[in-house]
Design a protein around this motif. Sequence first.
Motif, mmCIF file in Angstrom:
data_model
loop_
_atom_site.group_PDB
_atom_site.id
_atom_site.type_symbol
_atom_site.label_atom_id
_atom_site.label_comp_id
_atom_site.label_asym_id
_atom_site.label_seq_id
_atom_site.Cartn_x
_atom_site.Cartn_y
_atom_site.Cartn_z
ATOM 1 N N LEU A 156 0.823 -1.216 0.000
ATOM 2 C CA LEU A 156 0.000 0.000 0.000
ATOM 3 C C LEU A 156 0.853 1.260 0.000
ATOM 4 O O LEU A 156 0.510 2.260 -0.658
ATOM 5 C CB LEU A 156 -0.926 -0.022 1.223
ATOM 6 C CG LEU A 156 -1.855 1.183 1.413
ATOM 7 C CD1 LEU A 156 -2.908 1.209 0.312
ATOM 8 C CD2 LEU A 156 -2.510 1.129 2.790
ATOM 9 N N LEU A 157 1.968 1.230 0.723
ATOM 10 C CA LEU A 157 2.770 2.442 0.933
ATOM 11 C C LEU A 157 3.986 2.547 0.015
ATOM 12 O O LEU A 157 4.676 3.567 0.028
ATOM 13 C CB LEU A 157 3.237 2.504 2.395
ATOM 14 C CG LEU A 157 2.131 2.500 3.455
ATOM 15 C CD1 LEU A 157 2.725 2.597 4.850
ATOM 16 C CD2 LEU A 157 1.143 3.641 3.219
ATOM 17 N N LYS A 158 4.260 1.509 -0.756
ATOM 18 C CA LYS A 158 5.435 1.546 -1.631
ATOM 19 C C LYS A 158 5.088 2.263 -2.935
ATOM 20 O O LYS A 158 4.910 1.655 -3.980
ATOM 21 C CB LYS A 158 5.933 0.125 -1.917
ATOM 22 C CG LYS A 158 7.255 0.093 -2.682
ATOM 23 C CD LYS A 158 7.609 -1.313 -3.104
ATOM 24 C CE LYS A 158 8.859 -1.357 -3.942
ATOM 25 N NZ LYS A 158 8.807 -0.521 -5.142
ATOM 26 N N HIS A 159 5.028 3.570 -2.880
ATOM 27 C CA HIS A 159 4.738 4.375 -4.059
ATOM 28 C C HIS A 159 5.939 5.254 -4.384
ATOM 29 O O HIS A 159 6.621 5.762 -3.487
ATOM 30 C CB HIS A 159 3.497 5.244 -3.829
ATOM 31 C CG HIS A 159 2.227 4.458 -3.754
ATOM 32 N ND1 HIS A 159 1.720 3.774 -4.833
ATOM 33 C CD2 HIS A 159 1.367 4.231 -2.729
ATOM 34 C CE1 HIS A 159 0.598 3.168 -4.483
ATOM 35 N NE2 HIS A 159 0.369 3.434 -3.204
ATOM 36 N N ASN A 160 6.176 5.426 -5.680
ATOM 37 C CA ASN A 160 7.249 6.316 -6.149
ATOM 38 C C ASN A 160 8.624 5.854 -5.698
ATOM 39 O O ASN A 160 9.543 6.668 -5.564
ATOM 40 C CB ASN A 160 7.011 7.755 -5.681
ATOM 41 C CG ASN A 160 5.647 8.278 -6.102
ATOM 42 O OD1 ASN A 160 5.063 7.795 -7.064
ATOM 43 N ND2 ASN A 160 5.141 9.244 -5.371
ATOM 44 N N ILE A 161 8.789 4.556 -5.439
ATOM 45 C CA ILE A 161 10.090 4.007 -5.070
ATOM 46 C C ILE A 161 10.586 3.170 -6.247
ATOM 47 O O ILE A 161 10.020 2.114 -6.534
ATOM 48 C CB ILE A 161 10.024 3.139 -3.800
ATOM 49 C CG1 ILE A 161 9.379 3.924 -2.651
ATOM 50 C CG2 ILE A 161 11.426 2.675 -3.409
ATOM 51 C CD1 ILE A 161 10.167 5.137 -2.191
ATOM 52 N N PRO A 162 11.620 3.601 -6.964
ATOM 53 C CA PRO A 162 12.081 2.875 -8.153
ATOM 54 C C PRO A 162 12.946 1.679 -7.797
ATOM 55 O O PRO A 162 13.254 1.449 -6.618
ATOM 56 C CB PRO A 162 12.908 3.932 -8.896
ATOM 57 C CG PRO A 162 13.479 4.775 -7.788
ATOM 58 C CD PRO A 162 12.408 4.814 -6.720
ATOM 59 N N ASP A 163 13.324 0.912 -8.809
ATOM 60 C CA ASP A 163 14.280 -0.169 -8.579
ATOM 61 C C ASP A 163 15.697 0.400 -8.703
ATOM 62 O O ASP A 163 15.891 1.524 -9.158
ATOM 63 C CB ASP A 163 14.043 -1.321 -9.552
ATOM 64 C CG ASP A 163 14.430 -0.983 -10.983
ATOM 65 O OD1 ASP A 163 15.616 -0.723 -11.238
ATOM 66 O OD2 ASP A 163 13.543 -0.993 -11.862
ATOM 67 N N PRO A 164 16.713 -0.361 -8.288
ATOM 68 C CA PRO A 164 18.086 0.177 -8.234
ATOM 69 C C PRO A 164 18.714 0.476 -9.581
ATOM 70 O O PRO A 164 19.832 0.993 -9.628
ATOM 71 C CB PRO A 164 18.872 -0.932 -7.514
ATOM 72 C CG PRO A 164 17.860 -1.737 -6.805
ATOM 73 C CD PRO A 164 16.643 -1.691 -7.665
ATOM 74 N N SER A 165 18.032 0.177 -10.690
ATOM 75 C CA SER A 165 18.590 0.474 -12.004
ATOM 76 C C SER A 165 17.930 1.685 -12.635
ATOM 77 O O SER A 165 18.227 2.030 -13.777
ATOM 78 C CB SER A 165 18.422 -0.732 -12.933
ATOM 79 O OG SER A 165 17.047 -0.914 -13.273
ATOM 80 N N SER A 166 17.022 2.335 -11.907
ATOM 81 C CA SER A 166 16.251 3.429 -12.470
ATOM 82 C C SER A 166 17.137 4.576 -12.929
ATOM 83 O O SER A 166 18.128 4.934 -12.290
ATOM 84 C CB SER A 166 15.235 3.943 -11.439
ATOM 85 O OG SER A 166 14.593 5.108 -11.885
ATOM 86 N N LEU A 167 16.752 5.194 -14.046
ATOM 87 C CA LEU A 167 17.502 6.337 -14.558
ATOM 88 C C LEU A 167 17.475 7.508 -13.588
ATOM 89 O O LEU A 167 18.409 8.297 -13.525
ATOM 90 C CB LEU A 167 16.915 6.777 -15.910
ATOM 91 C CG LEU A 167 17.216 5.892 -17.119
ATOM 92 C CD1 LEU A 167 16.505 6.443 -18.353
ATOM 93 C CD2 LEU A 167 18.708 5.822 -17.375
#
Length: 421
Positions: A237-248
């Motif tokens: 529910l709370l994991k928003h706007n968190i990218p993965d470690p390869s994100s630009l």
Amino acid sequence: MAGNGGGNNSSNSNPPSSSSPASHHHNHQAPKILLAKPALVTAAKYNRGPSGTGADDSPASIRSRVSSVGFLNLLSESWDLHTDRFLPFLTDNTDFTVIGVIGPPGVGKSTIMNEIYGFDPSSSGMLPPFSIESLETKAMAKHCTVGIEPRITSERIILLDSQPVFSPSVLAEMIRPDGLSTVSIFGGGEPLPAEMAHELMSIQLGVLLSSICHIILVVSEGVHDNNMWRLMATVDLLKHNIPDPSSLSLSHPQSSNLGSDKDIKDKIQEVGEEYMATPVFVHTKLHEQDMAPHYIVQVNKALNQYFRSSSFNKQKQPNASKENTLVSESTDSDSDPAPLKSFFIPSKSNADYPGTQYESFHSSLWKLRDQVLSMSGPSFSRTVSERDWLKNTGKIWELVKNSSTISDYCRTLQNSGLFRR
């Protein structure tokens, strides 16, 4: 095995058994594999008396002398991420797997991670990569793992063992006499009530592991405790706007400020959907009656129904083994995603009864290890090296600690009256 989508393996990161010609040429450059707690190695080398020998060199004595300075934790007890400690053990290899674990105290998280590592407890003189609960720590109601402790296998599998959630011993260590927390949960601001901070720590830990791992093991004791199910639903529910470690959005070094939540969301949308690690739900310390096949089917039905609309259940999980009887085969529609992975580990005491008709503790651990290592977890959006994965993990942790979504959830808890002010 889960990977990050990259196929350009760095030649100096292959294990000695690699058949690649380049790996034989550069193999001497590979860093030393992290095998056991550095605290023990450091103590044995430096904590000696004037005559060159210590008065007491037992493992317990060594650990007590250096536990405050010897850890190589990725996430420390002060809730700060220390990427510099772990960086020397990583390479520019792009073919690696990250496996994390989360769960309450005493459920066997470290034991499972030692099994996945390939540690043989029958080897004399060898310390396990991850410390397991001893009679002393159990009697003193202490926890073995602090923050996040990393280890690496020769196959470039990065294992992340985490401190227990819902842990009275963690709460006891972070509570001040006035009831406030000694640990800063968010980037700044006034200290929170310790009980609230303790709950938010569990959520932040779950969000971080779901963001940086390929596979996350969610461990519970028994089949009737669904606290970990609720925690992971909250994480989703709370994991928003968190990218993965390869994100630009994390890869451009020109700015240390990652921007507002809206800026980050826009950057994430450029690379597709938000990333979520594949969860594996593990139930441990089961009694014989809990291992009955019809009972396992019912638990799996409940698990998949519980997470039916979550991000965990939106991703297709390829190569689901039909031989794994521990995975539910009951889906109501052909359009449903693959069922969530679940494993059931009996109590060690079950082996003491000759009439036991189900798998033993050790056999179940072996099967869990084989199944996890053969899984095809989600790939990061772009190819990333081990070193860049770690550097971007530090940036992701800052996003987690400064997340407006989690902060709003905190304010909701404060206004609910469930926690004292």
